[in-house]
Design an enzyme around this catalytic site. Sequence first.
Site, PDB file in Angstrom:
ATOM      1  N   GLU A  21       2.275   4.067   3.195  1.00  0.00           N
ATOM      2  CA  GLU A  21       2.614   3.444   4.481  1.00  0.00           C
ATOM      3  C   GLU A  21       4.110   3.488   4.728  1.00  0.00           C
ATOM      4  OE1 GLU A  21       3.897   0.057   7.120  1.00  0.00           O
ATOM      5  OE2 GLU A  21       4.387   0.466   5.016  1.00  0.00           O
ATOM      6  N   ASP A  30       1.901   1.015  -1.658  1.00  0.00           N
ATOM      7  CA  ASP A  30       3.233   1.495  -1.999  1.00  0.00           C
ATOM      8  C   ASP A  30       4.302   0.484  -1.629  1.00  0.00           C
ATOM      9  OD1 ASP A  30       2.315   2.214   0.639  1.00  0.00           O
ATOM     10  OD2 ASP A  30       4.159   3.320   0.926  1.00  0.00           O
TER      11      ASP A  30
END
Length: 432
Positions: A163, A93
Site C-alpha cells: 500500500e 507493509d
Amino acid sequence: MDKGQGKMHLHFMSDTIINHINSEELAALALTLANTNSPQGHEAPMADAVFQWLAENKLNPIKQPILPDRANVYAVLKGTGGGASLIFNSHLDSEISGPEWDWGMMAPDINKIGAWREGDRLFGHTVLNDRGLMATTMITLKALRDAGVPLKGDVIFTGVAGETGSAPVDEFQGLNYEGKGIGSRMLVAHGVRADYALIAETTDFGISWLACGACYFKVSVPGRNMYTPRSVRPDDVRQHPNAIVKMARVIEAIENWARQYEAANTYDSACGRVVPKVVIGAIRGGVPYRPNRTSTHCAVFVDVRIVPGADPLKVQRELEAAAATAEVGARVEMFLARTGIEGRNVEPLNEAVRRFHREMHGAEAPAHAPVEVCSMWRDNNVFNSVGIPALTYGPPRRVEEGGTRAYLSIHDLAATAAVYAQVAQTICNRPV
C-alpha cells in the site's frame, strides 16, 4: 467502565459485540504485528504472522501469493445470505529498511526498534502505519464471530501488501518495488470483492472517501567527467561541468513551481479538502567514495500528488516546463502514475460510521477529515476505482504532552473496533 480485565462495556451499544472486544488482546496483537520485521516489498513475514493468528482463532485465512516474499492474506466471515458484504482493509507493509533507508533517512526508530507500550499508549512507526489498525480489524472479525452476531452478508478481512509508496526505477526493478495499492489491486482483480469497503487507517476520527493520486518523476541533468585538478568553475552555473552543481538550479525551479502547483490545485469535497503536495524525495549523483570527479549525471526523484480527475500527462508537462527554466538540459521521466478517486454511493457506509461513532464517543465525528488524510494515497482509491464504495476511518495519532512522539491509544483502538463491529452488523444486514 471496564467489565472484566481488558473488556469494554458500554450500555448504549450492543453488549453482545462489545463484551467480545478485549482491549488487552488487541494491544498484544498490535505489538506482535508491529514487531514483526517485514518491510515494504518483503511482506511475507507479516503475511505469515497474520495468517497464523487467524488460523489459531479458527477464522479460516487464505494466503494469496504475489511473489515468493510478498503475499496478501484474507479471511471471510460468511453470512447467511441476502445481505450486503463489507471488506475491512489494512496493509501489511510499513516503511522500507536496509542500506538505502539507513543512509537516506537516518531514522533509527523506523522499522528497527519496532513498537512498545507505555500504559495506554502504543509507540512506534509500524504500529501507527498500519499494524495497530490491522490488529483492530482482526479483533473485530473475531468479536463478530464469537458474539454470534446474525449477519446476512459476508464480512471480509484483508491484509494487503504494497500500500505504501514505491515504484521501480533505475536498478531498483521488479515487483518487489511496486507499491501504491499493488496488494489491493491483486485482491479485487482475482475476485475478493464486496459491496462496501472500510479502509482501516488513522484519520483523527474523520471520514474520507477520496484520496490523492500520485505521480513519481525522475528529473536528470547531464554533466562532464573532470578530475579535480583539471576542473573548471565558470561564472555561469549553466555551463558548469558538474551535473550536481547544475542540479541546484533545477531544484530551485521545481520548488518554485511546487508552491504554485499546490495553491492552484487545491480541491474541496464533501468530506474534506485536498492539497496536492510536491516533495523532492531523493537525489543521486557521483560516486561517494570517489568525490575527485565531477559528476556526469545527477537526478532528483519527485513525488507529485494529484487531485481526483487530474491528468498525469498534464502534470508531467508542467514539471517539464518548470525544469526547462533552469536551462541546464534537464530531462523529466514519469515512472509511476496512480490516479486519485472520489468515491460514489458511500452514503450507507458513511451514515453507519457516523452513527456508531456518535454512540461510541457521545459526539459527532468531525464534519471533514483532516487535509493531510484527504491529501494522501490510501487504498480506498483501489476499491473506489472498481466501483466498490469505500472510505477510510480510524483513530488519531496522538502526540504526548510536551513532546513529539506520536502514539495510538489502546482505548481509541478498542473504541474503533466497537464502531467497526457495529458498522459491519448494520451494513451486512442491509438487503442487496
